[in-house]
Design an enzyme around this catalytic site. Structure first.
Site, short mmCIF file in Angstrom:
data_model
loop_
_atom_site.label_atom_id
_atom_site.label_comp_id
_atom_site.label_asym_id
_atom_site.label_seq_id
_atom_site.Cartn_x
_atom_site.Cartn_y
_atom_site.Cartn_z
N HIS A 135 0.87 -1.18 0.00
CA HIS A 135 0.00 0.00 0.00
C HIS A 135 0.91 1.23 0.00
O HIS A 135 2.02 1.18 0.53
CB HIS A 135 -0.84 -0.05 1.28
CG HIS A 135 -1.92 0.97 1.38
ND1 HIS A 135 -1.69 2.24 1.83
CD2 HIS A 135 -3.25 0.90 1.11
CE1 HIS A 135 -2.84 2.91 1.84
NE2 HIS A 135 -3.80 2.12 1.40
N ASP A 212 2.88 -5.00 8.18
CA ASP A 212 1.68 -4.19 8.01
C ASP A 212 0.49 -5.16 8.09
O ASP A 212 0.23 -5.91 7.16
CB ASP A 212 1.74 -3.49 6.64
CG ASP A 212 0.47 -2.72 6.34
OD1 ASP A 212 -0.49 -2.80 7.14
OD2 ASP A 212 0.43 -2.05 5.30
N GLN A 215 -4.57 -5.40 6.84
CA GLN A 215 -5.57 -6.26 6.20
C GLN A 215 -5.60 -7.66 6.82
O GLN A 215 -6.25 -8.55 6.27
CB GLN A 215 -5.29 -6.39 4.70
CG GLN A 215 -5.45 -5.11 3.92
CD GLN A 215 -6.89 -4.61 3.86
OE1 GLN A 215 -7.85 -5.34 4.12
NE2 GLN A 215 -7.05 -3.35 3.48
N LYS A 238 -10.55 -0.84 10.18
CA LYS A 238 -10.66 -2.01 9.31
C LYS A 238 -10.97 -3.27 10.11
O LYS A 238 -11.11 -4.36 9.57
CB LYS A 238 -9.36 -2.22 8.51
CG LYS A 238 -9.11 -1.12 7.49
CD LYS A 238 -7.88 -1.42 6.67
CE LYS A 238 -7.35 -0.22 5.93
NZ LYS A 238 -8.10 0.15 4.74
N CYS A 376 -4.65 2.38 -3.82
CA CYS A 376 -3.43 2.91 -3.17
C CYS A 376 -2.26 1.95 -3.36
O CYS A 376 -1.41 1.80 -2.45
CB CYS A 376 -3.65 3.20 -1.69
SG CYS A 376 -4.83 4.49 -1.39
N1 PMP Z 1 -1.77 -0.99 4.69
C1 PMP Z 1 -2.70 -1.66 4.01
C2 PMP Z 1 -2.38 -3.02 3.49
C3 PMP Z 1 -3.96 -1.09 3.82
O1 PMP Z 1 -4.90 -1.77 3.16
C4 PMP Z 1 -4.22 0.20 4.33
C5 PMP Z 1 -5.56 0.87 4.13
N2 PMP Z 1 -6.17 0.61 2.90
C6 PMP Z 1 -3.21 0.85 5.03
C7 PMP Z 1 -2.00 0.23 5.20
C8 PMP Z 1 -3.41 2.21 5.61
O2 PMP Z 1 -4.41 2.20 6.59
P1 PMP Z 1 -5.00 3.56 7.16
O3 PMP Z 1 -5.43 4.36 5.98
O4 PMP Z 1 -6.14 3.13 8.02
O5 PMP Z 1 -3.91 4.22 7.94
#
Ligand code: PMP
Length: 417
Positions: A135, A212, A215, A238, A376
């Site tokens: 991401h 990370d 997910q 999430k 993203c």
């Molecule tokens: N890492 C991953 C794999 C994500 O899917 C996301 C959110 N789509 C993020 C980081 C960032 O999360 P946040 O926008 O809640 O900080």
């Protein structure tokens, strides 16, 4: 037929779908006069009543600034906030609640580590390894450090199925490698990475690892001590919790070695114009008034999913993913992006040359919420040679009937083109 299948899943996986859906009031609303089919769970999950009740309870009965107040309300709110930290510690199996730092989310947690770790441990020319499926929030903070600290990003490549190439990863590690920062589960493809193996290889080379888990924490049971990761990040929203709060887990010895990130109240031991000293863990990294409403309602969300059981959730969601994959592949011209052997809760696809945005817009008019675009993950989209996909992502509150509606919706859109 569907009801029978659903009951079968329910029986096998212990998911009481009727009760669960009743816990999420938003799932019974309509959009454009159609029942909402919410399949955008990788972007954010819906909130069960217990989470919203907790937010209400905190504001109506326990609202007081925490940690510094001597009065009853402040102390009670402080106790709840610190109890929430312990809930989160237990949820991810951390050794101590001092290793749980509240942040604004996964993004802020990664920025915190990128900034403080590079400041403390990196010299120009040192290398940080990420993967091709990250991401943007696990790419851009490191790129900012390329400018500030002179570190260089190295990228683990993937195969066409969307799996990391572990042999290539091994080749990237060298004496200049200072940190490996990879996602557990890809938000765009659903690939589940073999993080145990990545951590093992990195540690063999004395390189720490950041996972990370944005997910994964809501789909599979995690134990940071067993995993032996050095840092792990995720966002509450999430995982059925509120927006605006998340977690940085770090091994105590690492967090103690890192300098503070933000300056302000809470994070200090004493301040003078001559010399300021910093608070102990985890407060050293928590400048400003803590989000005690966020922390306590996040703990309510994690308790909620713990009560259902992460193993039950994983089994049910795997069944949904298998069903969705099978049904989607019956659609003429549909191509799935991300066909890894180990996947979780996400299907990314395109149908013939129908633009992902058109597909998403038309599905929306049928009440079906999916995500379209690059998710993203633009470098990943470049690797896949597409500018975006349609993504359906599933939660334990989704049903096979909703997947049938998605399939019927896609067929309807396809017939319009
Ligand atoms: N890492 C991953 C794999 C994500 O899917 C996301 C959110 N789509 C993020 C980081 C960032 O999360 P946040 O926008 O809640 O900080």
């Amino acid at each position: 037929m569907w009801e029978l299948q659903c009951l079968q899943i329910e029986k096998d996986s212990m998911i009481d779908i009727t009760k669960i859906r009743n816990d999420f009031p938003i799932l019974s609303r309509e959009v454009y006069g159609k029942p909402l089919v919410y399949l955008d769970n990788a972007a954010t999950t819906q909130k069960p009543k217990c989470v919203v009740d907790k937010i209400e309870q905190m504001y109506y009965t326990l609202n007081a600034n925490i940690h510094r107040g001597v009065h009853f309300l402040s102390q009670q709110a402080t106790d709840e906030h610190e109890a929430a930290r312990v809930t989160i510690q237990k949820f991810i199996g951390a050794k101590s609640s001092d290793e749980i730092v509240f942040t604004r989310g996964a993004t802020e947690s990664i920025n915190l580590i990128a900034s403080t770790y590079c400041r403390a441990f990196c010299q120009p020319g040192d290398e940080i390894i990420v993967s091709a499926m990250e991401h943007h929030s696990n790419i851009v903070p490191w790129q900012l450090q390329e400018e500030i600290s002179g570190v260089k990003l190295r990228v683990i490549p993937i195969n066409d199925a969307g799996e990391l190439l572990i042999e290539e990863f091994k080749k990237l590690i060298n004496p200049r490698t200072k940190l490996v920062s990879v996602t557990h589960i890809s938000n765009a493809l659903g690939t589940v990475n073999d993080i145990e193996e990545i951590i093992r290889i990195a540690h063999e080379n004395n390189v720490p690892v950041l996972i990370d888990a944005a997910q994964s924490v809501q789909h599979v049971a995690l134990d940071v001590q067993k995993l032996d990761c050095d840092f792990l990040v995720f966002s509450a929203h999430k995982a059925y919790g509120p927006t605006g709060i998340g977690i940085l887990y770090g091994k105590e010895e690492w967090l103690n070695k890192l300098p503070p990130y933000h300056g302000g109240g809470e994070m200090i031991a004493s301040v003078s114009f001559e010399k300021t000293t910093f608070n102990v863990l985890p407060f050293k990294f928590e400048a400003g008034t803590p989000d005690f409403v966020g922390s306590t309602s996040m703990a309510a969300a994690l308790d909620y999913i713990s009560d259902i059981g992460l193993d039950n959730i994983a089994a049910y969601e795997d069944e949904l993913l298998a069903y969705a994959t099978e049904q989607l592949l019956t659609i003429d011209g549909l191509k799935i992006y991300g066909t890894a052997a180990n996947k979780c809760s996400v299907v990314s696809f395109l149908v013939k040359d129908i633009h992902h945005y058109d597909m998403g817009m038309l599905l929306d008019k049928m009440g079906i919420a999916v995500r379209t675009g690059h998710h993203c993950t633009q470098p990943l989209m470049d690797r896949l040679k597409v500018d975006g996909t349609v993504r359906a992502s599933f939660s334990f509150y989704n049903t096979k009937e909703e997947i049938d509606q998605l399939v019927a919706g896609i067929e309807r859109v396809a017939s319009m083109f």
